[in-house]
Design an enzyme around this catalytic site. Structure first.
Site, PDB file in Angstrom:
ATOM      1  N   ASP A 170      -7.912  -7.818   5.143  1.00  0.00           N
ATOM      2  CA  ASP A 170      -9.024  -7.694   6.072  1.00  0.00           C
ATOM      3  C   ASP A 170      -9.475  -6.261   6.272  1.00  0.00           C
ATOM      4  O   ASP A 170      -8.764  -5.319   5.932  1.00  0.00           O
ATOM      5  CB  ASP A 170      -8.618  -8.245   7.448  1.00  0.00           C
ATOM      6  CG  ASP A 170      -7.674  -7.286   8.186  1.00  0.00           C
ATOM      7  OD1 ASP A 170      -6.658  -6.885   7.599  1.00  0.00           O
ATOM      8  OD2 ASP A 170      -7.972  -6.928   9.335  1.00  0.00           O
ATOM      9  N   ASP A 173       0.860  -1.187   0.000  1.00  0.00           N
ATOM     10  CA  ASP A 173       0.000   0.000   0.000  1.00  0.00           C
ATOM     11  C   ASP A 173       0.891   1.230   0.000  1.00  0.00           C
ATOM     12  O   ASP A 173       1.274   1.749  -1.050  1.00  0.00           O
ATOM     13  CB  ASP A 173      -0.928  -0.062   1.221  1.00  0.00           C
ATOM     14  CG  ASP A 173      -1.952   1.050   1.243  1.00  0.00           C
ATOM     15  OD1 ASP A 173      -1.816   2.004   0.460  1.00  0.00           O
ATOM     16  OD2 ASP A 173      -2.901   1.001   2.045  1.00  0.00           O
ATOM     17  N   GLY A 207       3.863   1.032   1.220  1.00  0.00           N
ATOM     18  CA  GLY A 207       5.194   0.457   1.075  1.00  0.00           C
ATOM     19  C   GLY A 207       6.015   0.457   2.347  1.00  0.00           C
ATOM     20  O   GLY A 207       7.169   0.029   2.343  1.00  0.00           O
ATOM     21  N   LEU A 208       5.424   0.877   3.443  1.00  0.00           N
ATOM     22  CA  LEU A 208       6.166   0.968   4.705  1.00  0.00           C
ATOM     23  C   LEU A 208       6.623  -0.402   5.189  1.00  0.00           C
ATOM     24  O   LEU A 208       7.751  -0.576   5.637  1.00  0.00           O
ATOM     25  CB  LEU A 208       5.280   1.624   5.785  1.00  0.00           C
ATOM     26  CG  LEU A 208       4.820   3.047   5.498  1.00  0.00           C
ATOM     27  CD1 LEU A 208       3.773   3.479   6.506  1.00  0.00           C
ATOM     28  CD2 LEU A 208       6.007   3.996   5.516  1.00  0.00           C
ATOM     29  N   THR A 209       5.732  -1.366   5.097  1.00  0.00           N
ATOM     30  CA  THR A 209       6.035  -2.707   5.601  1.00  0.00           C
ATOM     31  C   THR A 209       7.157  -3.348   4.787  1.00  0.00           C
ATOM     32  O   THR A 209       8.111  -3.894   5.338  1.00  0.00           O
ATOM     33  CB  THR A 209       4.767  -3.584   5.554  1.00  0.00           C
ATOM     34  OG1 THR A 209       3.707  -2.895   6.210  1.00  0.00           O
ATOM     35  CG2 THR A 209       4.996  -4.921   6.207  1.00  0.00           C
TER      36      THR A 209
HETATM   37  C1  PRP Z   1      -1.208  -4.906   5.743  1.00  0.00           C
HETATM   38  C2  PRP Z   1      -0.736  -5.843   4.667  1.00  0.00           C
HETATM   39  C3  PRP Z   1       0.701  -5.451   4.460  1.00  0.00           C
HETATM   40  C4  PRP Z   1       0.716  -3.986   4.846  1.00  0.00           C
HETATM   41  C5  PRP Z   1       0.856  -3.129   3.629  1.00  0.00           C
HETATM   42  O1  PRP Z   1      -0.858  -5.414   6.983  1.00  0.00           O
HETATM   43  O2  PRP Z   1      -0.882  -7.190   5.054  1.00  0.00           O
HETATM   44  O3  PRP Z   1       1.564  -6.188   5.293  1.00  0.00           O
HETATM   45  O4  PRP Z   1      -0.526  -3.686   5.493  1.00  0.00           O
HETATM   46  O5  PRP Z   1       0.745  -1.755   3.936  1.00  0.00           O
HETATM   47  P1  PRP Z   1       1.920  -0.725   3.673  1.00  0.00           P
HETATM   48  O6  PRP Z   1       2.471  -0.987   2.292  1.00  0.00           O
HETATM   49  O7  PRP Z   1       1.241   0.609   3.766  1.00  0.00           O
HETATM   50  O8  PRP Z   1       2.959  -0.930   4.733  1.00  0.00           O
HETATM   51  P2  PRP Z   1      -1.523  -4.913   8.350  1.00  0.00           P
HETATM   52  O9  PRP Z   1      -0.576  -3.974   9.037  1.00  0.00           O
HETATM   53  O10 PRP Z   1      -2.895  -4.401   8.089  1.00  0.00           O
HETATM   54  O11 PRP Z   1      -1.544  -6.231   9.200  1.00  0.00           O
HETATM   55  P3  PRP Z   1      -2.171  -7.666   8.801  1.00  0.00           P
HETATM   56  O12 PRP Z   1      -1.373  -8.227   7.655  1.00  0.00           O
HETATM   57  O13 PRP Z   1      -1.995  -8.448  10.060  1.00  0.00           O
HETATM   58  O14 PRP Z   1      -3.627  -7.461   8.425  1.00  0.00           O
END
Ligand code: PRP
Length: 183
Positions: free
Chosen positions: A162, A107, A109-111
């Site tokens: 989710d 999304d 890209g932070l993760t």
């Molecule tokens: C969601 C998804 C990715 C992350 C992407 O995880 O599973 O890991 O967001 O978002 P980003 O690109 O903005 O970082 P979330 O934090 O919602 O946890 P989950 O996977 O446990 O639902």
């Protein structure tokens, strides 16, 4: 056939058939690219990637092992900081391993950025990324080595994704009705 889409969803963005076709294509490409290595070290990012990871790994034709990290990103829906929190780390060191990070969605890209930085520091033999979907608005900023789809910048659920833990096990990816999160 009756349209059984929940009123909480506005439309199906990626159908089950299309997802499975792309998962197969990604697995073919990954299997070919890593055909020369002893094994691929697949890192699934919980929770969201668990369904994509399970389908992808079962289509790989090369030796591979699976481990998991759990991360949670703050700042969803425009709230607070946008920081990423490590909830669960890998069980084993990855030094010398050919590592593939498997994400459900990129999304902001932070993760993925957090993961690449963290795992690169552990001296893997190589490190690449795979995501099923990426939001279109970020397509230039965040590179993904193996990508299934680009999707519009809307709230999506299903196939691991989710809203407040709902909808993760839908077999397709759908747009969430804004009335759900504006309620
Ligand atoms: C969601 C998804 C990715 C992350 C992407 O995880 O599973 O890991 O967001 O978002 P980003 O690109 O903005 O970082 P979330 O934090 O919602 O946890 P989950 O996977 O446990 O639902």
């Amino acid at each position: 056939m009756t349209n059984q889409l929940s009123p909480d969803l506005t439309r199906i963005l990626v159908s089950e058939v299309t997802i499975q076709q792309h998962v197969w294509e990604l697995a073919q490409q990954i299997s070919a690219d890593y055909a020369h290595v002893e094994r691929l070290y697949v890192v699934g990012v919980l929770k969201g990637a668990f369904i994509f990871l399970a389908d992808l790994c079962r289509q790989l034709t090369i030796p591979h092992v699976v481990d998991f990290m759990a991360l949670s990103s703050y700042g969803k829906a425009g709230a607070v900081s946008g920081a990423v929190r490590l909830v669960m780390d890998l069980r084993e060191p990855i030094e010398g391993e050919h590592v593939l990070i498997v994400e459900d969605i990129v999304d902001k890209g932070l993760t993925l950025h957090y993961l690449v930085e963290a795992l690169q520091g552990r001296q893997p033999a190589s490190l690449k990324t795979c995501a099923l979907v990426r939001k279109e608005r970020h397509h230039e900023a965040i590179s993904v080595d193996y990508l299934g789809f680009e999707i519009p910048d809307v709230w999506v659920v299903g196939y691991g994704l989710d809203y407040a833990e709902r909808f993760r096990t839908l077999p397709y990816i759908a747009e969430l009705n804004p009335s759900v999160y504006r309620a």
